[in-house]
Enzyme design. Structure first.
Site, PDB file in Angstrom:
ATOM      1  CD  GLU A  67      -1.568  -2.454   1.772  1.00  0.00           C
ATOM      2  OE1 GLU A  67      -2.124  -3.440   0.697  1.00  0.00           O
ATOM      3  OE2 GLU A  67      -0.241  -2.398   1.922  1.00  0.00           O
ATOM      4  CB  ILE A  91      10.523 -10.798   6.122  1.00  0.00           C
ATOM      5  CG1 ILE A  91      11.716  -9.317   7.189  1.00  0.00           C
ATOM      6  CG2 ILE A  91      11.442 -11.786   6.518  1.00  0.00           C
ATOM      7  CD1 ILE A  91      11.237  -9.224   8.552  1.00  0.00           C
ATOM      8  CD  GLU A  94       7.606 -21.939   4.731  1.00  0.00           C
ATOM      9  OE1 GLU A  94       6.702 -22.358   4.555  1.00  0.00           O
ATOM     10  OE2 GLU A  94       7.871 -22.234   6.074  1.00  0.00           O
ATOM     11  CG  HIS A  97       3.205 -12.445  -0.417  1.00  0.00           C
ATOM     12  ND1 HIS A  97       1.909 -11.990  -0.822  1.00  0.00           N
ATOM     13  CD2 HIS A  97       3.284 -11.727   0.169  1.00  0.00           C
ATOM     14  CE1 HIS A  97       1.229 -11.466  -0.512  1.00  0.00           C
ATOM     15  NE2 HIS A  97       2.013 -11.212  -0.078  1.00  0.00           N
ATOM     16  CG  PHE A 122      12.358   1.475  -3.304  1.00  0.00           C
ATOM     17  CD1 PHE A 122      11.256   0.932  -3.117  1.00  0.00           C
ATOM     18  CD2 PHE A 122      13.031  -0.204  -2.597  1.00  0.00           C
ATOM     19  CE1 PHE A 122      10.888  -0.845  -2.676  1.00  0.00           C
ATOM     20  CE2 PHE A 122      12.974  -1.108  -2.733  1.00  0.00           C
ATOM     21  CZ  PHE A 122      11.766  -1.816  -2.100  1.00  0.00           C
TER      22      PHE A 122
END
Length: 164
Positions: A67, A91, A94, A97, A122
């Protein structure tokens, strides 16, 4: 890796312009709040240390790093700012994503900067684990928030020079 060799937030060998004439937005992700809070403190204090007036720093939170793009866009639509700093932390988990979020945020920040013709910075950590994030949020490798603030100051100053 070069990061292991130095504190990336050491600006002792560079000139940072005085930021007293500039207005900054900071958009901070709430996800990984321990890390993003440390990034925010570094960025906020760096702006103050380099001359920004407290009343010229506008801080808003968003739910997560994804967001940040929308937050920066909204801020630039509603505030007269010289630059926006996006602070977040993703972070690795597994699943894939991580890859999608990091790419989307990096591209989104760039697109907002181009859309508004303003620097959008950024300041997002993209790490393999929490310890790497801690090391880069005020730990042994410095504070990415400090780096983002210095970048915002330098880019705001560049934009100001070019319009004169």
């Amino acid at each position: 890796m070069a990061t292991q060799l130095k504190n990336l937030s050491d600006f002792s060998n560079t000139t940072i312009p005085n930021a007293g004439a500039y207005r900054f937005g900071i958009v901070v992700a709430e996800w990984n709040a321990k890390i993003t809070g440390a990034l925010y403190e570094g960025a906020y204090q760096s702006l103050l240390d380099n001359g920004t007036l407290d009343e010229n720093i506008f801080t808003y939170t968003v739910p997560g790093s994804f967001e940040l793009t929308s937050g920066a866009d909204l801020l630039l639509q509603h505030k007269n700012l010289d630059a926006v700093i996006c602070l977040g932390c993703v972070i690795q988990g597994e699943t894939r994503h991580f890859d999608f979020i990091c790419a989307a945020v990096a591209n989104g920040v760039t697109n907002v900067a181009v859309k508004h013709l303003k620097p959008v910075i950024f300041g997002v950590l993209t790490t393999d684990n929490e310890q790497q994030a801690i090391d880069r949020a005020g730990g042994k490798y410095g504070n990415k928030g400090v780096e983002a603030a210095v970048t915002a100051i330098k880019m705001a100053d560049l934009a100001n020079q070019l319009k004169n």
